[in-house]
Write an enzyme that holds these catalytic residues in place. Structure first.
Site: not given
Length: 330
Positions: A121, A257, A287
């Site tokens: 990520c 994020h 996500n």
């Protein structure tokens, strides 16, 4: 590792952004029919309402290409001006060649350096930092940086703790050398001692049988990851501001994020920043790992929220654990 600007060298400045999401949308109501979960449970714990899922024949490079073309168009440059391509991805098309090389071929670019970065990520922030160093030292003038993921390929759709979280997509930026301020500093970190808390416990050299049997899925200990992420990102905010001798009030936009709305809100609170100054896409994207920061950036640029001269803080936390931030003037 902290690397700031060296006096006398060019800044790396974002001159174009792009993003792409697959057409197929998977809502929380859809997931209610797959696993024992509910729209309310997902929404209250994550802030997610829906996510996009790639078609079976759509690859990470397909998504990256569409995002890249939008960024190139926004930058008003010819693809051949790009002399560096970095793709951040956890889900590359192939073991080799790199997704960056596959993307380079599709863009009809030749001879430029092209390679992938895998920091899950945090991948886009890592890639942005590396590209900035190439430009700042004169090794490149124009760089294409892409975050792209098809995480739906490594999701166990019977695991309600993970299948509700992730989505597919791609985001891209074009960086170019400029005398005007751009990226001010980047801050990259990792600690592999936490690797078992968020992992795909199989690969080419380890547990390959699970890969062949289609059992290489994301595993996560959510509560532990959440606690560490919040603490770590709070320290990251302090480190970034201190390195630039800036106060919280000087940050115009936080672009985090997009993992969980509660983590995002905790980081905004640390910055004393109202949620109106935070770019949030987790509700409609889920996500998307390495794609989430550039996707959020592109959306806020295109809808006019982010304007030239704004000070942006980009930050991410992911498996590894890896974490990082970038402070820049847009």
């Amino acid at each position: 590792m902290v690397i700031g600007r060296t006096s006398g060298l060019s800044y790396a400045r974002i001159i174009g952004t792009g993003g792409f999401l697959p057409e197929r949308v998977l809502t929380n109501a859809d997931l209610e029919r797959l696993v024992d979960t509910s729209d309310r449970w997902i929404w209250e714990r994550t802030g997610i309402k829906e996510r996009h899922v790639a078609e079976p024949d759509q690859t990470a490079c397909d998504l990256a290409e569409l995002a890249a073309w939008k960024a190139i168009e926004a930058a008003a440059i010819a693809p051949q001006e790009i002399d560096l391509i970095i793709v951040a991805t956890t889900t590359p098309d192939r073991i080799f060649p790199s997704t960056a090389c596959l993307l380079q071929q599709r863009l009809d670019i030749h001879d430029s350096a092209a390679f992938d970065i895998q920091a899950v990520c945090t991948g886009f922030v890592y890639a942005l930092s590396v590209a900035e160093k190439f430009i700042r030292t004169g090794s490149a003038r124009t760089a294409l940086v892409v975050g792209t993921e098809t995480l739906s390929r490594i999701i166990d759709w019977n695991d309600r703790t993970t299948c509700v979280l992730f989505g597919d997509g791609a985001g891209a930026v074009v960086l170019q050398a400029s005398p005007e301020p751009g990226i001010l500093s980047t801050h990259l970190h990792a600690d592999g001692s936490y690797h078992q808390l968020l992992t795909v416990p199989a690969g080419i050299s380890e547990a390959y049988e699970r890969v062949k049997q289609g059992e290489a899925f994301i595993q996560m200990k959510g509560n532990e990851v959440f606690k560490i992420a919040v603490r770590t990102l709070e320290r990251m905010v302090e480190e970034t501001l201190a390195a630039n001798h800036m106060s919280q009030q000087e940050i115009d936009w936080l672009i985090p994020h997009q993992a969980n709305i509660r983590i995002i809100a905790a980081t905004a609170k640390k910055l004393n920043l109202p949620m109106e100054r935070v770019v949030v896409t987790v509700d409609t994207h889920g996500n998307t790992s390495a794609a989430s920061v550039p996707l959020a950036l592109d959306i806020a640029v295109r809808d006019g929220r982010i304007k030239r001269g704004d000070t942006l803080l980009l930050e991410a936390f992911g498996g590894g654990f890896t974490w990082g931030s970038a402070l820049l003037i847009y």
